[in-house]
Write an enzyme that holds these catalytic residues in place. Structure first.
Site, PDB file in Angstrom:
ATOM      1  N   HIS A  24     -28.769  10.469  -9.149  1.00  0.00           N
ATOM      2  CA  HIS A  24     -29.241  10.730  -7.778  1.00  0.00           C
ATOM      3  C   HIS A  24     -28.225  10.369  -6.689  1.00  0.00           C
ATOM      4  CE1 HIS A  24     -32.905  11.942  -9.568  1.00  0.00           C
ATOM      5  NE2 HIS A  24     -33.562  10.805  -9.582  1.00  0.00           N
ATOM      6  N   HIS A  40     -37.521  13.767  -3.716  1.00  0.00           N
ATOM      7  CA  HIS A  40     -38.122  12.947  -4.761  1.00  0.00           C
ATOM      8  C   HIS A  40     -39.521  12.455  -4.374  1.00  0.00           C
ATOM      9  CE1 HIS A  40     -38.148  10.573  -8.376  1.00  0.00           C
ATOM     10  NE2 HIS A  40     -36.874  10.790  -8.618  1.00  0.00           N
ATOM     11  N   GLN A  47     -37.433  18.687 -12.514  1.00  0.00           N
ATOM     12  CA  GLN A  47     -37.573  17.435 -13.255  1.00  0.00           C
ATOM     13  C   GLN A  47     -38.964  16.910 -12.975  1.00  0.00           C
ATOM     14  OE1 GLN A  47     -35.040  16.149 -15.181  1.00  0.00           O
ATOM     15  NE2 GLN A  47     -36.108  14.303 -15.878  1.00  0.00           N
ATOM     16  N   GLU A  69     -39.349  17.510  -9.050  1.00  0.00           N
ATOM     17  CA  GLU A  69     -38.072  17.612  -8.337  1.00  0.00           C
ATOM     18  C   GLU A  69     -37.384  18.913  -8.711  1.00  0.00           C
ATOM     19  OE1 GLU A  69     -35.947  14.011  -9.742  1.00  0.00           O
ATOM     20  OE2 GLU A  69     -37.944  13.438 -10.376  1.00  0.00           O
TER      21      GLU A  69
HETATM   22  C1  GAL Z   1     -36.222  10.560 -11.900  1.00  0.00           C
HETATM   23  C2  GAL Z   1     -35.434  10.346 -13.152  1.00  0.00           C
HETATM   24  C3  GAL Z   1     -36.038   9.154 -13.849  1.00  0.00           C
HETATM   25  C4  GAL Z   1     -36.060   7.942 -12.969  1.00  0.00           C
HETATM   26  C5  GAL Z   1     -36.672   8.300 -11.622  1.00  0.00           C
HETATM   27  C6  GAL Z   1     -36.535   7.225 -10.591  1.00  0.00           C
HETATM   28  O1  GAL Z   1     -35.735  11.671 -11.200  1.00  0.00           O
HETATM   29  O2  GAL Z   1     -35.453  11.487 -13.979  1.00  0.00           O
HETATM   30  O3  GAL Z   1     -35.339   8.887 -15.060  1.00  0.00           O
HETATM   31  O4  GAL Z   1     -34.751   7.465 -12.778  1.00  0.00           O
HETATM   32  O5  GAL Z   1     -36.079   9.432 -11.077  1.00  0.00           O
HETATM   33  O6  GAL Z   1     -37.221   6.069 -10.940  1.00  0.00           O
END
Ligand code: GAL
Length: 344
Positions: free
Chosen positions: A107, A177, A283, A309
């Site tokens: 990210h 997110h 995601q 996401e």
């Molecule tokens: C998501 C990711 C997860 C985790 C989360 C944040 O996008 O795929 O593995 O890191 O963000 O807690």
């Protein structure tokens, strides 16, 4: 559409942040902060007409600077999801990134776009946020000018339009997110989810893609028919699913162009959220890592909300078969996602 703006605390650098709320004629609203381009709140009506919160959030910019909130509501960049080995090669040059997820970059790195103060303006029922990411910020080449337009409609659709330009070749993968919970329950285990995908991204133990796109047929993450999330997450017949303790799955969306790709439904409130996007992937993360404070003294526990996401597939810059996240000078990075709310 009514627009309200109020102070929302300060960034860690001491810059004042605002909370901007767009309220439609039905009294439904979306609140955003220019600290990190976060979606702070989404208030929409249920089947009885009652207004309720459907988006996990925090009370101030200071809270959004915390590291325990799982990127809640943030605008994610310059590169959403994982980059294996926290490095990449472009035109023969090796670029080293910050490894903030084991050996990998997640990210955007150490100080992603969700930790920057964005300039903004309000235009009708839109809030337009702008951030210029300097050349080599977080190790990425090229000055990247980013514009994210959030638009809220009279019929309770939140549209996000992303636009980016660069002055040197670089890689870009932007997303938001936000975590959604359409009802009053402290978790989303009673929600059902449909995702229009025949395949998912196979990943290794570090959640890095192996390059294989797996069929969902016969797996717990086959969401081609709507599935109750709590029931599906009890299944232990897939290693990838069990290791993640729920959904942390990159779906390979069917079709192309702007299309409806997912539908989340809470049978209790009757609320439905449909997701439309022009992106190839989403995601789907069911919030299993949550154990943190939230708005108004709330405590968010595991599965408090689900993030959908929309994005290019993880680690695309090391997986040419996934497509490309390359952006060249003179090109425009453009993508849109709509979260639309109804109740029945
Ligand atoms: C998501 C990711 C997860 C985790 C989360 C944040 O996008 O795929 O593995 O890191 O963000 O807690």
């Amino acid at each position: 559409m009514r627009v309200d703006i109020r102070p929302f605390g300060q960034s860690p650098a001491g810059e004042p942040a605002d909370l901007i709320t767009l309220t439609n004629e039905r009294g439904e609203s979306v609140s955003l902060t220019n600290y990190g381009g976060h979606i702070v709140s989404v208030m929409v009506r249920d089947r009885r007409g009652n207004l309720g919160e459907v988006c996990l959030g925090q009370d101030s910019a200071e809270d959004y600077a915390r590291r325990d909130i799982g990127y809640m509501g943030g605008t994610i960049g310059r590169y959403g999801n994982r980059i294996s080995g926290a490095a990449f090669t472009l035109n023969g040059e090796e670029y080293a990134l910050y490894a903030n997820d084991g050996r990998n970059t997640l990210h955007g790195g150490q100080e992603g776009f969700n930790r920057k103060l964005w300039a903004y303006e309000v235009a009708g029922n839109s809030v337009i946020m702008r951030y210029t990411s300097p050349d080599m910020e977080e190790g990425f080449p090229g000055e990247l000018s980013v514009e994210v337009r959030f638009t809220f409609s009279e019929d309770a659709a939140l549209r996000i339009d992303y636009l980016a330009r660069t002055d040197k070749e670089t890689h870009v993968n932007l997303t938001n997110h936000a975590y959604f919970n359409l009802g009053d329950s402290p978790d989303i285990l009673g929600h059902t989810l449909w995702v229009d995908a025949d395949r998912v991204i196979e990943v290794d133990g570090e959640l890095i893609p192996t390059g294989i796109l797996m069929s969902v047929a016969g797996t717990p993450y086959d969401l081609r028919q709507p599935q109750p999330l709590g029931k599906v997450m009890q299944r232990e017949d897939n290693a990838m699913f069990t290791a993640a303790k729920g959904f942390d799955i990159g779906y390979v969306l069917n079709g192309g162009g702007m299309r409806q790709i997912a539908r989340l439904h809470d049978p209790d409130s009757g609320r439905v959220m449909t997701v439309s996007t022009d992106q190839p992937g989403v995601q789907c993360y069911s919030g299993q890592g949550f154990n943190c404070g939230g708005r108004a003294g709330h405590h968010y526990c595991a599965y408090a909300g689900i993030a959908l996401e929309t994005q290019q597939h993880p680690d695309t810059l090391h997986q040419p078969s996934f497509g490309t996240t390359l952006l060249r000078p003179g090109q425009e990075y453009k993508t849109s996602t709509i979260y639309a709310f109804t109740a029945k």
